[in-house]
Motif scaffolding. Structure first.
Motif, PDB file in Angstrom:
ATOM      1  N   ILE A 132      36.934  43.518  45.690  1.00  0.00           N
ATOM      2  CA  ILE A 132      35.951  43.030  46.668  1.00  0.00           C
ATOM      3  C   ILE A 132      34.972  44.143  47.048  1.00  0.00           C
ATOM      4  N   THR A 133      34.731  45.052  46.116  1.00  0.00           N
ATOM      5  CA  THR A 133      33.922  46.235  46.393  1.00  0.00           C
ATOM      6  C   THR A 133      32.562  45.880  46.977  1.00  0.00           C
ATOM      7  N   ASP A 134      31.891  44.883  46.431  1.00  0.00           N
ATOM      8  CA  ASP A 134      30.517  44.576  46.844  1.00  0.00           C
ATOM      9  C   ASP A 134      30.429  43.359  47.757  1.00  0.00           C
ATOM     10  N   ASP A 135      31.558  42.904  48.293  1.00  0.00           N
ATOM     11  CA  ASP A 135      31.556  41.697  49.120  1.00  0.00           C
ATOM     12  C   ASP A 135      31.477  42.086  50.598  1.00  0.00           C
ATOM     13  N   GLU A 136      30.256  42.205  51.130  1.00  0.00           N
ATOM     14  CA  GLU A 136      30.061  42.613  52.511  1.00  0.00           C
ATOM     15  C   GLU A 136      30.579  41.550  53.481  1.00  0.00           C
ATOM     16  N   ARG A 137      30.377  40.280  53.137  1.00  0.00           N
ATOM     17  CA  ARG A 137      30.833  39.194  54.014  1.00  0.00           C
ATOM     18  C   ARG A 137      32.345  39.251  54.212  1.00  0.00           C
ATOM     19  N   LEU A 138      33.066  39.421  53.104  1.00  0.00           N
ATOM     20  CA  LEU A 138      34.519  39.456  53.175  1.00  0.00           C
ATOM     21  C   LEU A 138      35.001  40.717  53.895  1.00  0.00           C
ATOM     22  N   ASP A 146      40.114  48.291  51.183  1.00  0.00           N
ATOM     23  CA  ASP A 146      39.590  49.530  50.618  1.00  0.00           C
ATOM     24  C   ASP A 146      38.914  49.260  49.279  1.00  0.00           C
ATOM     25  N   GLY A 147      38.259  48.117  49.182  1.00  0.00           N
ATOM     26  CA  GLY A 147      37.607  47.744  47.928  1.00  0.00           C
ATOM     27  C   GLY A 147      38.482  46.842  47.076  1.00  0.00           C
ATOM     28  N   GLU A 148      39.785  46.776  47.409  1.00  0.00           N
ATOM     29  CA  GLU A 148      40.708  45.870  46.738  1.00  0.00           C
ATOM     30  C   GLU A 148      41.425  45.038  47.790  1.00  0.00           C
ATOM     31  N   LEU A 149      41.771  43.821  47.412  1.00  0.00           N
ATOM     32  CA  LEU A 149      42.466  42.939  48.337  1.00  0.00           C
ATOM     33  C   LEU A 149      43.670  42.333  47.627  1.00  0.00           C
ATOM     34  N   LEU A 150      44.857  42.582  48.178  1.00  0.00           N
ATOM     35  CA  LEU A 150      46.088  42.034  47.620  1.00  0.00           C
ATOM     36  C   LEU A 150      46.550  40.887  48.509  1.00  0.00           C
ATOM     37  N   VAL A 151      46.663  39.709  47.912  1.00  0.00           N
ATOM     38  CA  VAL A 151      47.121  38.520  48.633  1.00  0.00           C
ATOM     39  C   VAL A 151      48.459  38.081  48.032  1.00  0.00           C
ATOM     40  N   ARG A 152      49.433  37.833  48.907  1.00  0.00           N
ATOM     41  CA  ARG A 152      50.774  37.433  48.459  1.00  0.00           C
ATOM     42  C   ARG A 152      51.198  36.190  49.227  1.00  0.00           C
ATOM     43  N   ARG A 153      51.674  35.201  48.489  1.00  0.00           N
ATOM     44  CA  ARG A 153      52.122  33.956  49.115  1.00  0.00           C
ATOM     45  C   ARG A 153      53.563  33.710  48.676  1.00  0.00           C
ATOM     46  N   VAL A 154      54.428  33.501  49.656  1.00  0.00           N
ATOM     47  CA  VAL A 154      55.840  33.244  49.388  1.00  0.00           C
ATOM     48  C   VAL A 154      56.151  31.808  49.823  1.00  0.00           C
ATOM     49  N   LEU A 155      56.696  31.012  48.894  1.00  0.00           N
ATOM     50  CA  LEU A 155      56.998  29.611  49.159  1.00  0.00           C
ATOM     51  C   LEU A 155      58.512  29.421  49.091  1.00  0.00           C
ATOM     52  N   PRO A 156      59.192  29.306  50.236  1.00  0.00           N
ATOM     53  CA  PRO A 156      60.654  29.125  50.231  1.00  0.00           C
ATOM     54  C   PRO A 156      61.032  27.653  50.106  1.00  0.00           C
ATOM     55  N   LYS A 157      62.264  27.413  49.694  1.00  0.00           N
ATOM     56  CA  LYS A 157      62.742  26.028  49.605  1.00  0.00           C
ATOM     57  C   LYS A 157      62.831  25.401  50.994  1.00  0.00           C
ATOM     58  N   GLN A 158      63.189  26.214  51.975  1.00  0.00           N
ATOM     59  CA  GLN A 158      63.287  25.732  53.340  1.00  0.00           C
ATOM     60  C   GLN A 158      62.445  26.624  54.244  1.00  0.00           C
ATOM     61  N   GLY A 159      61.856  26.004  55.251  1.00  0.00           N
ATOM     62  CA  GLY A 159      61.031  26.777  56.174  1.00  0.00           C
ATOM     63  C   GLY A 159      59.587  26.833  55.722  1.00  0.00           C
ATOM     64  N   ARG A 160      58.784  27.509  56.504  1.00  0.00           N
ATOM     65  CA  ARG A 160      57.349  27.593  56.246  1.00  0.00           C
ATOM     66  C   ARG A 160      57.039  28.710  55.264  1.00  0.00           C
ATOM     67  N   SER A 161      55.965  28.522  54.527  1.00  0.00           N
ATOM     68  CA  SER A 161      55.549  29.559  53.584  1.00  0.00           C
ATOM     69  C   SER A 161      55.009  30.763  54.354  1.00  0.00           C
ATOM     70  N   ARG A 162      55.020  31.912  53.701  1.00  0.00           N
ATOM     71  CA  ARG A 162      54.548  33.140  54.337  1.00  0.00           C
ATOM     72  C   ARG A 162      53.350  33.688  53.564  1.00  0.00           C
ATOM     73  N   VAL A 163      52.447  34.322  54.303  1.00  0.00           N
ATOM     74  CA  VAL A 163      51.222  34.883  53.729  1.00  0.00           C
ATOM     75  C   VAL A 163      51.169  36.372  54.067  1.00  0.00           C
ATOM     76  N   TYR A 164      50.837  37.183  53.072  1.00  0.00           N
ATOM     77  CA  TYR A 164      50.638  38.615  53.293  1.00  0.00           C
ATOM     78  C   TYR A 164      49.265  38.989  52.726  1.00  0.00           C
ATOM     79  N   ILE A 165      48.466  39.624  53.536  1.00  0.00           N
ATOM     80  CA  ILE A 165      47.135  40.066  53.110  1.00  0.00           C
ATOM     81  C   ILE A 165      47.085  41.582  53.248  1.00  0.00           C
ATOM     82  N   GLY A 166      46.904  42.255  52.122  1.00  0.00           N
ATOM     83  CA  GLY A 166      46.915  43.714  52.149  1.00  0.00           C
ATOM     84  C   GLY A 166      48.242  44.260  52.631  1.00  0.00           C
ATOM     85  N   GLY A 167      49.339  43.538  52.375  1.00  0.00           N
ATOM     86  CA  GLY A 167      50.661  43.982  52.811  1.00  0.00           C
ATOM     87  C   GLY A 167      50.985  43.646  54.247  1.00  0.00           C
TER      88      GLY A 167
END
Length: 572
Positions: A70-76, A88-109
């Motif tokens: 996302i180096t040149d994405d000023e809006r983001l 820091d110019g990179e964006l790590l997105v992680r989505r965890v989908l469990p069998k039970q319960g709500r899913s979890r989201v991690y953005i940049g850790g």
């Protein structure tokens, strides 16, 4: 740009890692190999709704990670900063989908919400697949497409700034209106406070001075006894201390004449005698000034009681009460000028509204002109993509007023930071039919081709996010497929493109060709993906042309497709 995708225990994918590059990324493979599973995984990591049925059998959860550049994405970058998320110019997105319960989201850790992910993902990728994941079926996005085509960025900035100024003026006027409604009551209260403070005619430090006088009068008899008695002991009576000290001083004076070493002691005694006489005289004067005056004491106590009562009423000490009186007078002066100030604010708000309204009407006029040309170009693009009878209409309506307030009314439309327009793309798929919203008439393939058409028209004008096309080749083949490949390649010059296709005519235009393969191991079905080199690409295209058996003829045809993709100019 999507750089890397990792999928774990998702559908038939046990473990899969894939790198993407700039330009056109094409994914091919046999039916059921897992190509569309990649799109589902991307939808999930971009904020889509999760389904526990997607979790691989025998696993407790599925996990998808995506790394974006996302180096040149000023809006983001601004959104991430506002949400206190790392960037820091990179964006790590992680989505965890469990069998039970709500899913979890991690953005940049960092743990985040699906709402945060959805806002961020809106600029990362645009998926053209099933209806519920297709931006073209959301009419709220159509205004942005039209504005990008009309190149209204600078005008939209002016509109946003003017609207913000108008809203600021409107809020200030509302606050003044509320004060105006309470002005008379407030003004009367302030005037009453000033009058009751002035009625006491208070002076700075008066309370401290009065308390000192009160204490002196309360103990007048005892003060006379003490000070008069001290003056008598020091000086007035026979044999007083000063008389005795005088004798002692004379004796040491005689002694100092016999021994000069006693001169210093004689001088000290002389000084002490003079000081004691002065103290005695002062105490005598003080004792004569003391009077037992009950009337004066009563007046002082009454005055202090009135001062203390007023201070308690206003919860202020005397200095603060005098300061409040000055502030109240200043506030009364302002209130007297309040109506003129209110008129000035009202006129300023009206000027701000007229400025915003003028810009909104200018935007509306330019949108109207651009809409005709955009519809024309989209229709032409759809024709070249195998939808020859389709005709695009762009409907521009005035945003309906919300509520009964006239403050936001511009020629009967609701004023907003984007102007006064509501835009929707309509399509008549067949000759003689009335145009209807895309979401009601277009199939998945038609929607994907409509998205491709508008992305082709807007190439280089919109955000440089990733465009994902699935089903874009549905129901087409031959020359149309080749045109789709050319147009995908053209769009990919300005935007990263990911396309899942069954057609070799499209795959031939790939900058990076990925093949999904399904296999069975240890009684379980697995899916894997691999990047193809030039020879493997030729082999895959030959398979797509001729099936499992690859002949010299299909290999030659594959070589010809690859050669033509490198040299054939874009058809318009």
């Amino acid at each position: 740009m999507l750089c890397f995708l990792r999928i774990h225990d998702f559908a038939i994918i046990e473990q899969l890692e894939v790198e993407f590059g700039p330009g056109l990324n094409v994914i091919t493979g046999e039916t059921g190999a897992g190509k569309s599973i990649l799109v589902n995984a991307l939808q999930l990591v971009l904020g889509g709704r999760g389904n526990p049925e997607w979790i691989r059998h025998g696993s407790t959860q599925a996990e998808i990670e995506a790394l974006f550049d996302i180096t040149d994405d000023e809006r983001l970058a601004k959104i991430l900063e506002e949400q206190s998320l790392p960037s820091d110019g990179e964006l790590l997105v992680r989505r965890v989908l469990p069998k039970q319960g709500r899913s979890r989201v991690y953005i940049g850790g960092k743990l985040a919400t699906v709402g945060q992910l959805t806002e961020i993902a809106s600029g990362l990728a645009d998926i053209a697949s099933q209806h519920e994941h297709h931006s073209l079926v959301d009419a709220s996005t159509h205004l942005g497409y039209l504005d990008a085509f009309a190149q209204l960025k600078s005008k939209l900035v002016q509109m946003k700034e003017s609207y913000a100024e108008f809203m600021q003026r409107d809020a200030a006027l509302l606050a003044l209106s509320e004060k105006l409604a309470k002005r008379t009551e407030h003004e009367d209260l302030l005037r009453f406070h000033v009058q009751e403070i002035d009625a006491l005619d208070m002076k700075p430090g008066e309370d401290e001075k009065l308390r000192s006088q009160r204490d002196k009068l309360r103990h007048s008899e005892r003060l006379m006894q003490l000070t008069g008695g001290a003056e008598d002991l020091l000086y007035a009576r026979d044999g007083a201390l000063c008389e005795q000290l005088s004798k002692i001083t004379n004796q040491i004076d005689e002694a100092s004449r016999l021994d000069p070493d006693l001169n210093e002691q004689h001088e000290l005694l002389q000084s002490l005698h003079a000081q004691l006489e002065e103290v005695a005289r002062n105490l005598g004067k003080y004792a004569h000034t003391i009077q037992n005056d009950p009337d004066t004491l009563n007046e002082i106590e009454t005055r202090l009681e009135r001062l203390d009562m007023l201070c308690r009423k206003h919860n202020r000490d005397l200095p603060a009460l005098l300061s409040y009186r000055d502030e109240a007078l200043e506030e009364l002066t302002r209130l007297e000028n309040f109506e003129s100030v209110f008129r000035e604010h009202k006129e300023a708000r009206e000027r701000a509204k007229q400025k915003a309204a003028k810009l909104a009407l200018e935007l509306s006029e330019r949108r109207g002109k651009a809409a005709k040309e955009l519809a024309k170009q989209m229709t032409r693009e759809l024709s070249s993509l195998g939808m020859g009878d389709a005709k695009v209409h762009i409907e521009i309506l005035r945003s309906p007023l919300r509520g009964s307030s006239e403050d936001m009314d511009v020629n009967g439309a609701q004023l907003s930071a984007a102007g006064i327009d509501k835009v929707e793309f309509l399509i008549a798929p067949n000759r003689g039919e009335q145009p209807r919203p895309l979401r009601k008439v277009a199939s998945g393939g038609e929607l994907s081709r409509s998205m491709l058409a508008i992305k082709k028209v807007l190439t280089g004008l919109g955000p440089s996010g990733m465009h994902i096309f699935d089903e874009v080749d549905a129901g087409v083949g031959g020359a149309i497929a080749e045109v789709i490949g050319q147009k995908l390649h053209e769009v990919s010059r300005a935007h990263q493109v990911l396309c899942i296709t069954h057609l070799p005519q499209i795959a031939a235009y790939a900058d990076r060709h990925l093949r999904v393969h399904k296999f069975v191991a240890d009684g379980r079905t697995h899916s894997e993906i691999s990047a193809l080199g030039e020879k493997d690409r030729e082999k895959e295209l030959a398979r797509m042309l001729g099936g499992i058996t690859i002949s010299d003829k299909t290999r030659a045809a594959a070589q010809e497709l690859l050669s033509e993709a490198k040299t054939t100019p874009l058809r318009t």
